[in-house]
Design a protein around this motif. Structure first.
Motif, short mmCIF file in Angstrom:
data_model
loop_
_atom_site.label_atom_id
_atom_site.label_comp_id
_atom_site.label_asym_id
_atom_site.label_seq_id
_atom_site.Cartn_x
_atom_site.Cartn_y
_atom_site.Cartn_z
N ASP A 185 0.83 -1.21 0.00
CA ASP A 185 0.00 0.00 0.00
C ASP A 185 0.86 1.25 0.00
O ASP A 185 0.54 2.23 -0.68
N ARG A 186 1.94 1.26 0.77
CA ARG A 186 2.83 2.43 0.79
C ARG A 186 3.42 2.65 -0.60
O ARG A 186 3.51 3.79 -1.08
N ASP A 187 3.85 1.57 -1.24
CA ASP A 187 4.43 1.68 -2.57
C ASP A 187 3.39 2.19 -3.56
O ASP A 187 3.67 3.07 -4.37
N ARG B 44 3.41 6.65 -0.40
CA ARG B 44 3.28 7.27 0.91
C ARG B 44 4.58 7.13 1.69
O ARG B 44 5.04 6.02 1.92
N PRO C 133 7.11 6.59 4.50
CA PRO C 133 6.94 5.79 5.73
C PRO C 133 7.48 6.51 6.97
O PRO C 133 8.37 6.00 7.66
N GLU D 100 6.92 4.56 10.21
CA GLU D 100 7.73 3.35 10.20
C GLU D 100 9.21 3.66 10.44
O GLU D 100 9.91 2.91 11.15
N ASP E 18 10.14 -4.61 3.18
CA ASP E 18 9.88 -3.40 2.39
C ASP E 18 11.23 -2.92 1.85
O ASP E 18 12.09 -2.47 2.61
N THR F 219 9.28 5.01 -2.05
CA THR F 219 9.09 5.71 -0.78
C THR F 219 10.40 5.96 -0.03
O THR F 219 10.40 6.16 1.19
#
Length: 420
Positions: free
Chosen positions: A56-58, A62, A64, A67, A106, A225
């Motif tokens: 979803d971040r990719d 978005r 991180p 994170e 990730d 990201t």
């Protein structure tokens, strides 16, 4: 179509510049890791968390931020600080495994601390005792270093136009960097700048420094990201204490290059591990048999079985060569000389070569074995290949083979550089 029309037709769209995110000053001290085993255990715990939102971040590009805060507060960004300064001083084997574990969860998160760790090693090898005391303490407390290293428009990526020029008791910094991986998330921005003698230096800047501008304009199709955007420096006053000589770590045999490169190898290894895991899981649950066969499930097909076996062997070979490279790097760290540093550089070059090839191969083969359904955007499997293809472009692997061959055929020592 005219030549000008063709150029315009194929010209890349300009990157969309976004404001740099707000990064609050660190309020809490990071956890202090004390052993290699603890570092591995924490990395595995974090990887389980980070993997959940990676696709979803990719997909949304978005950043991180939460994170990264969790990552650095865990203490993993301080594991290479030497024991005599309060750190765990973990082995290069452990360092590579930590990065590979996170990169498997990730790929972008695995890359973001690479330059921070490079800077920590540069401080160990090039800073004064007073600088080490201050900078190592900041790292252990949880401050993050972000790079401002690479430029474009010069003949080579190490031909820096960013300059520090003498002004009174200190310097003035001016320049612009094109790739600044990690800077958007950092508390301290570290620029590489040449002095009057054209020798490179680290320049440490607080994030809020006047004249420092960070731009979130990275638009690569992979490692989306990492926040690898532009940074600019306009007439920034710099004190002597903020400058750490960097060229000196390549004037003599040091493990600077092997340490930098093994982290890159670990990133690609992690991506390959993730692609293999997704290939196996998807094949088990969704792969259908080819219409010319009578198999009940796609995973029963001996062609598929053999192909998965081949991928596993390749990834495990990359695991072994990366671990081996870590052992050679540890020897060079303990006893740096022409022979040990060269041996470490070659071992890491071998790991870089195989992790490059394997990450690209496995992340592509995934789709061949799992079929058209696996290309659905809901799975996000394409990020593995995009991340591998983008990250492996840092350093052309073709030169690794040449350096390795020359070393074994003619005892030619490899060049000393960090290949940033």
């Amino acid at each position: 179509m005219s030549q000008i029309e063709r150029q315009n037709h194929f010209a890349a769209a300009p990157p969309v510049a976004r404001p740099a995110p707000f990064i609050a000053p660190r309020r809490l001290k990071a956890h202090r890791i004390t052993s290699d085993a603890e570092a591995i255990a924490i990395a595995r715990e974090l990887a389980t968390e980070f993997a959940k939102g990676a696709a979803d971040r990719d997909r949304a590009r978005r950043l991180p931020i939460a994170e990264i805060e969790r990552f650095s507060q865990s203490g993993l960004w301080g594991i290479t600080v030497p024991k005599e300064y309060g750190g765990a001083g973990v082995s290069a084997v452990t360092l590579a495994e930590v990065i590979a574990i996170i990169a498997a969860a990730d790929g972008s998160l695995g890359q973001i601390p690479q330059n921070h760790l490079y800077i920590v090693e540069g401080v160990r090898l090039g800073a004064s005792e007073e600088q080490k005391q201050v900078l190592f303490q900041r790292v252990l407390d949880g401050d993050r270093f972000g790079n401002a290293f690479t430029e474009i428009g010069t003949r080579r990526n190490v031909d820096f136009t960013t300059r520090i020029e003498r002004s009174g008791d200190g310097y003035v910094l001016n320049g612009q960097k094109f790739y600044s991986t990690g800077a958007l998330f950092a508390h301290v921005i570290v620029a590489i700048a040449n002095d009057a003698e054209k020798r490179s230096n680290f320049v440490f800047l607080e994030r809020a420094t006047a004249g420092l501008n960070l731009i979130d304009d990275w638009n690569g199709f992979g490692q989306r990201t990492t926040g690898s955007g532009t940074s600019t420096f306009d007439d920034i006053p710099v004190s002597e204490f903020q400058v750490v000589p960097h060229q000196i770590v390549f004037d003599r045999p040091t493990p600077m290059g092997p340490v930098a490169q093994i982290i890159h190898a670990a990133i690609d290894l992690g991506i390959a591990r993730a692609a293999l895991a997704d290939t196996i899981a998807f094949t088990k649950t969704h792969a259908r048999p080819y219409l010319e066969t009578d198999y009940q499930h796609g995973s029963d097909d001996p062609h598929v079985i053999a192909a998965v076996g081949d991928l596993a062997l390749r990834v495990h070979s990359a695991d072994a060569l990366t671990e081996r490279a870590g052992r050679y790097t540890d020897i060079a760290i303990a006893d740096p000389n022409e022979a040990t540093v060269a041996a470490a550089s070659i071992a890491v070059a071998e790991a870089r070569a195989i992790t490059t090839e394997v990450s690209l191969h496995v992340s592509s083969k995934l789709f061949e074995l799992t079929g058209a359904r696996s290309t659905s955007d809901q799975y996000g499997f394409d990020r593995h290949w995009r991340n591998a293809r983008t990250h492996t472009l840092h350093d052309p692997v073709r030169y690794k083979y040449v350096n390795v061959g020359n070393y074994y055929l003619s005892d030619t020592l490899p060049p000393r550089h960090g290949a940033l």
